[in-house]
Motif scaffolding. Structure first.
Motif, PDB file in Angstrom:
ATOM      1  N   LEU A  54       0.835  -1.197   0.000  1.00 59.50           N
ATOM      2  CA  LEU A  54       0.000   0.000   0.000  1.00 59.50           C
ATOM      3  C   LEU A  54       0.873   1.252   0.000  1.00 59.50           C
ATOM      4  N   SER A  58       0.891   4.050  -2.832  1.00 62.99           N
ATOM      5  CA  SER A  58       0.477   5.417  -2.513  1.00 62.99           C
ATOM      6  C   SER A  58       1.585   6.417  -2.802  1.00 62.99           C
ATOM      7  N   TYR A  61       1.456   8.574  -5.867  1.00 61.71           N
ATOM      8  CA  TYR A  61       0.760   9.834  -5.751  1.00 61.71           C
ATOM      9  C   TYR A  61       1.711  10.996  -5.643  1.00 61.71           C
ATOM     10  N   MET A  75      -6.005   6.919  -7.460  1.00 61.81           N
ATOM     11  CA  MET A  75      -6.785   6.390  -6.339  1.00 61.81           C
ATOM     12  C   MET A  75      -7.216   4.942  -6.583  1.00 61.81           C
ATOM     13  N   TRP A  76      -7.509   4.637  -7.868  1.00 65.47           N
ATOM     14  CA  TRP A  76      -7.978   3.284  -8.168  1.00 65.47           C
ATOM     15  C   TRP A  76      -6.908   2.249  -7.874  1.00 65.47           C
ATOM     16  N   VAL A  78      -4.672   2.499  -5.444  1.00 64.01           N
ATOM     17  CA  VAL A  78      -4.672   2.333  -3.988  1.00 64.01           C
ATOM     18  C   VAL A  78      -5.818   1.418  -3.576  1.00 64.01           C
ATOM     19  N   MET A  79      -6.985   1.700  -4.138  1.00 64.20           N
ATOM     20  CA  MET A  79      -8.163   0.907  -3.834  1.00 64.20           C
ATOM     21  C   MET A  79      -7.935  -0.565  -4.189  1.00 64.20           C
ATOM     22  N   VAL A  82      -5.870  -2.478  -1.575  1.00 64.89           N
ATOM     23  CA  VAL A  82      -6.576  -2.808  -0.335  1.00 64.89           C
ATOM     24  C   VAL A  82      -7.547  -3.963  -0.557  1.00 64.89           C
ATOM     25  N   VAL A  83      -8.204  -3.950  -1.719  1.00 64.66           N
ATOM     26  CA  VAL A  83      -9.257  -4.933  -1.947  1.00 64.66           C
ATOM     27  C   VAL A  83      -8.701  -6.274  -2.416  1.00 64.66           C
ATOM     28  N   PHE A 166     -20.850   2.531 -13.601  1.00 63.33           N
ATOM     29  CA  PHE A 166     -19.984   3.708 -13.598  1.00 63.33           C
ATOM     30  C   PHE A 166     -19.877   4.335 -14.974  1.00 63.33           C
TER      31      PHE A 166
END
Lengths: 452, 452
Positions: A54, A58, A61, A75-76, A78-79, A82-83, A166
Motif C-alpha cells: 500500500l 500510494s 501519488y 486512487m484506483w 490504492v483501492m 486494499v481490496v 460507472f
C-alpha cells in the motif's frame, strides 16, 4: 469536610478500579495478539506485506511524472491494493485477475451502452441507460448464484456490475469516457501487478502448498490414532486407557471440525502458477478426494473411540488373549500404512511400501474375523462383555477398508502428479527394518521414517 | 468440382454440428438457470431487487438538484449499492453499517493525519504520510485475523484502510479534504439507506428467520429417520428395508454436509432489528447450540443407519420377538418427541408435550437394556446374529440421550425467547390422542401435529 474527602476517596478508588480494569483488558488483548501471531507467524508477515504494498502504491501519488499522467485515477490503484491483496498468492491472483478483466470487459460494454443511449437524445438517454443497468445488474447478480461461477468468478461479477454502471451513467462525452476507461483499467492493472509481484516475491504463501501440507497432516493425525492404540495393549481397563488417552490420539477430531477449508484452498490453488514441486496443472482436485476419504475415516474413528472409551466397555481376560493380537496388528499396520502415505505425499515419492502394510492389516482383519467366528471364543467367556469387543473389531475392519481407499487415492495422485519413484535401496532397508521389529510400538511422536 | 462440393458439404456439416453443440449448451444453461430459480425463487427476487436499487440510485445522477450538490461523488452511492446489497437484511445491514461508520471514523483519522503531515512541509509530508498509512494498514490487517473481529467487522476494517489511505494521501488542502469527506460520507450513507430500505420493504429475507426455519427443518429430518424406521418392523431383512429406504429417511445426511451455514446465518441475524415474531435481542446463540446437538445426533444416526443397512446384518426370528418391540417404541417415541420440538419451534410455543415422549423413549430404552441382559435371549438364539442387533440397540440408546439434550436446549430457547404457553385444551386432546393410538405408525410425510 469529611463527606467531601470521603467522596474524593470514593472517586479515587473508583478511578483506580477503572484504570485497573483497563490495564487488565489491555494485557488480555496484548496476550491474545501475541498468541495469534505465535500460532501462525505468517499473519504478521502478511500484515507487513500489505502495509508495504500500500505504501509503495500510494507513493505513486507523490511521484510527479506518474501522478501527472494518472491524475485522480491513481486512487484506483490504492483501492485495488486494499481490496485485492489477500493472504495466499492464489487468492490474490484470483481476485486481481477478476478485477482487472471484469473492469476491462464491463467497461467496454458500458462505453457501448453509453454510446447507444446517447443516440436517443437528452430525454431518452436516462431511460435507456437505466434499462441497461437494470438488466445487466439482474443478470449478473443471478449468475452469482451458480455454484461454478461463485467459486471462481464471484468477485468479477460484482466488479462487472460496478464498472458497467460507472461507465454507462457517467455524464460525459464518448471521447472522455474512453480516456476515463483507459486510465481506470491501467491503474487497476498497475495495482494488481504490484500486489501479485510482492505477494510472490516476498515470502509467498501458496494455497496449493497449504492444501498439500494439510492433507498430509490430516492423514498423519489418523496414523497417530492407530499407532497410539496399537502400541499399547488394546483392551486395557478404562483407567489405564484414560491415562494413555492424551491429545495426540485425539488429534483426528480436528479433521471433523474443518472440512470446508480444503474447498477454499482448492479454489485458490487453481489460480496459482507452478511453484516449488508443483507444476501449473497439478491435480489439485485429487486432494479433495483424499480429503473426503480422510474425513470419512475420522468419522468412523470417532465411533471407534467412543466405543473404546465408553464406561460400559469391559473386557475379560479370555477375550484379551483371543482377539487382542489381530486387533493390535491391524491397528499398527494401518498406522504404518498411513505413515508411509504421509511421507510419500510429503516427499512426493511413489507410495510403494504402503501396500505391504495395507496387505498386512487386511490379513490381520481376516484373522480377526476368523477368531470372532470360532466357537472357542463363544464358549469360553462372558457373552455380555464380548459384544462391545466384537463391535470394536467390526469397526476396525470397517476402518481398514477406508484406509485401503485412501491408499488407492494417494496412489492415483502419485501417478497423476508424476511423483518420483522411491529409491529402491532405501526402500529395501526400510522393509528389512520393519521385518525385524514388527510390533516394536513405534512412538507416534517421532518424525515419519522417510522412504525416498 | 466434386472436391469443392465435398468440401462445402464438410464445412456445412461441420457448421451444423457446431450450431447443434451450441444449441445443446444453451438448452443446458437454460435448464440449469430454471432449476436454480425454482430451487429457491428468492434468488430471482433478490436479483430484481438489486437491479431496482441500483437503477434508483443511478437516477440520482440524472436528477439535477441532487447531482449538482454531490457532483462526481454520486459515484460512491452507486458503488455502495453494488458492494453492500446482500441477500439477507442482516448481511446488508451489517455491511452497510460497517461501510458507513468505517468511512466516517477512518476519514476523520485520515484528515487528522493529513493535517499533521502537512505541518512538516513539502519534503516531510510524503514520508510522514507513508509511515501513517503503513502503520494503520499493518494494524488493521492484523486485527482482521481476530476471530471475533472477523465475524462482525471484517469489511469495516478493509474500508477503514481504504478511506484512511484515500484521505491522508490526497494532495489537496485541509478545507477541500473536509468537503470531500463530507460528500463521501453523505453519499455512502445515502446508498446504505436506500439499500436497507429496499431490502426491508420489498419482500425482505431475514437471516434470523432462515436460521429459525433451518434448525426446525433439521430436527424434522431427524424425526423423519426415527418415524421411518419406527413405523416399519425394525429388523426386517435387507431387501425389505432397501425398498423402504427412501429419501425421506436419508434426509438427515444433508445435516452432516452443511454445518457452516448456521454460523454464517447467526452472524447476519445479529445485525437484524426485531421482525415478525423475533424481538431485537432474540437469543440467536441458542440456535447454534441446538444446531450443534442436531449435528451430533445426525452423526450417530449415520452410524446406526450404516449398521442397519450393512450386508452382514441378519436377524433371527427370536431376536425379532425379543428386542424388536422396545427398539420400535424407542424409535417412534423419539420421533414423536422430535416432532413436538419442531412444532414448538415453528409455532413458538412451550414444548410441553415433548417431555412425555422423551420419558416414554427412556422407559423403552430401559426395557431394551433389561432384555439385552436377560439370559433367555442369550440361550435361545444364534450368537453371531445377535451381535449386530445388540449393537443397533446400544446405538439407539445412545441416540436417545442426545435427543434428550436437544429437548433441553429447545426448552432453554423457549424460556429465553419467552415462547407462549401451549393451549392447555389442545394439549390435553393431543395427549389423549397419543394414548389411544400409541403405535399408530404416524406417516412421516404428514404435517406436524401442532400443539398450540
Amino acid at each position: 469536610m469529611e463527606m467531601v474527602s470521603h467522596e474524593k476517596l470514593g472517586l479515587m478508588s473508583g478511578g483506580f478500579v477503572w484504570v485497573k480494569g483497563l490495564f487488565a483488558k489491555l494485557v488480555e488483548v496484548a496476550s491474545k495478539t501475541r498468541a495469534l501471531g505465535k500460532d501462525d507467524p505468517r499473519r504478521v508477515i502478511h500484515s507487513l506485506k500489505l502495509g508495504l504494498t500500500l505504501t509503495i502504491v500510494s507513493m505513486l501519488y507523490y511521484y510527479k511524472p506518474l501522478f501527472a499522467n494518472f491524475g485522480v485515477s491513481a486512487m484506483w490503484a490504492v483501492m485495488t491494493v486494499v481490496v485485492v491483496f489477500e493472504f495466499s498468492v492464489g487468492a490474490t491472483l484470483g481476485k486481481g485477475l477478476n478485477r482487472a478483466f471484469a473492469t476491462l470487459f464491463a467497461g467496454a460494454l458500458g462505453a457501448g451502452a453509453h454510446h447507444l443511449a446517447a443516440l436517443s437524445g437528452h430525454v431518452g438517454q436516462p431511460i435507456i441507460t437505466s434499462i441497461f443497468v437494470f438488466l445487466l445488474a439482474c443478470i449478473l447478480t443471478f449468475m452469482r448464484f451458480f455454484p461454478s461461477i461463485k467459486a471462481k468468478y464471484d468477485y468479477g461479477m460484482m466488479i462487472g456490475i460496478l464498472t458497467f454502471s460507472f461507465v454507462s451513467i457517467s455524464g460525459v462525452g464518448d471521447d472522455e469516457i474512453l480516456l476515463l476507461l483507459q486510465k481506470r483499467v491501467s491503474t487497476i492493472f498497475l495495482g494488481v501487478c504490484v500486489c501479485v509481484v510482492i505477494s510472490i516475491s516476498i515470502s509467498p504463501f501458496w494455497a496449493g502448498q497449504d492444501l498439500h501440507n494439510r492433507i498430509a497432516l490430516n492423514i498423519e493425525k489418523l496414523a497417530l490414532f492407530f499407532q497410539g492404540y496399537g502400541s499399547v495393549e488394546y483392551f486395557k481397563t478404562l483407567q489405564d486407557r484414560e491415562a494413555k488417552d492424551d491429545k495426540s490420539i485425539q488429534a483426528y477430531k480436528s479433521i471433523l471440525k474443518s472440512s470446508g477449508i480444503e474447498d477454499t484452498l482448492y479454489n485458490f490453488a487453481r489460480w496459482e502458477p507452478g511453484h516449488g514441486c508443483f507444476q501449473f496443472r497439478h491435480p489439485w482436485k485429487q486432494y479433495l478426494k483424499i480429503g473426503a476419504l480422510t474425513y470419512q475415516c475420522a468419522f468412523r474413528i470417532d465411533a471407534l473411540h467412543r466405543n473404546l472409551s465408553s464406561s460400559s466397555f469391559q473386557v475379560s481376560q479370555e477375550i484379551q488373549t483371543q482377539i487382542q493380537e489381530p486387533c493390535m496388528e491391524m491397528s499398527m499396520e494401518t498406522g504404518k500404512a498411513l505413515r508411509q502415505l504421509v511421507s510419500s505425499i510429503r516427499e512426493m515419492t511413489q507410495p510403494t511400501l504402503a501396500e505391504i502394510h495395507t496387505n498386512n492389516s487386511k490379513a490381520a482383519a481376516k484373522k480377526l474375523k476368523a477368531s470372532l467366528k470360532s466357537s472357542r471364543l463363544w464358549e469360553s467367556c462372558d457373552l455380555l462383555t464380548l459384544i462391545p469387543a466384537a463391535n470394536v473389531g467390526t469397526l476396525l475392519v470397517d476402518v481398514v477398508d477406508i484406509t485401503e481407499k485412501i491408499a488407492e487415492a494417494v496412489q492415483e495422485l502419485a501417478s497423476l502428479a508424476h511423483f518420483k519413484a522411491a529409491k529402491p535401496a532405501e526402500a529395501a532397508i526400510q522393509s528389512e527394518k520393519e521385518k525385524v521389529e514388527p510390533n516394536s510400538g513405534v512412538s507416534f511422536v517421532t518424525i515419519p521414517i522417510g522412504s525416498g
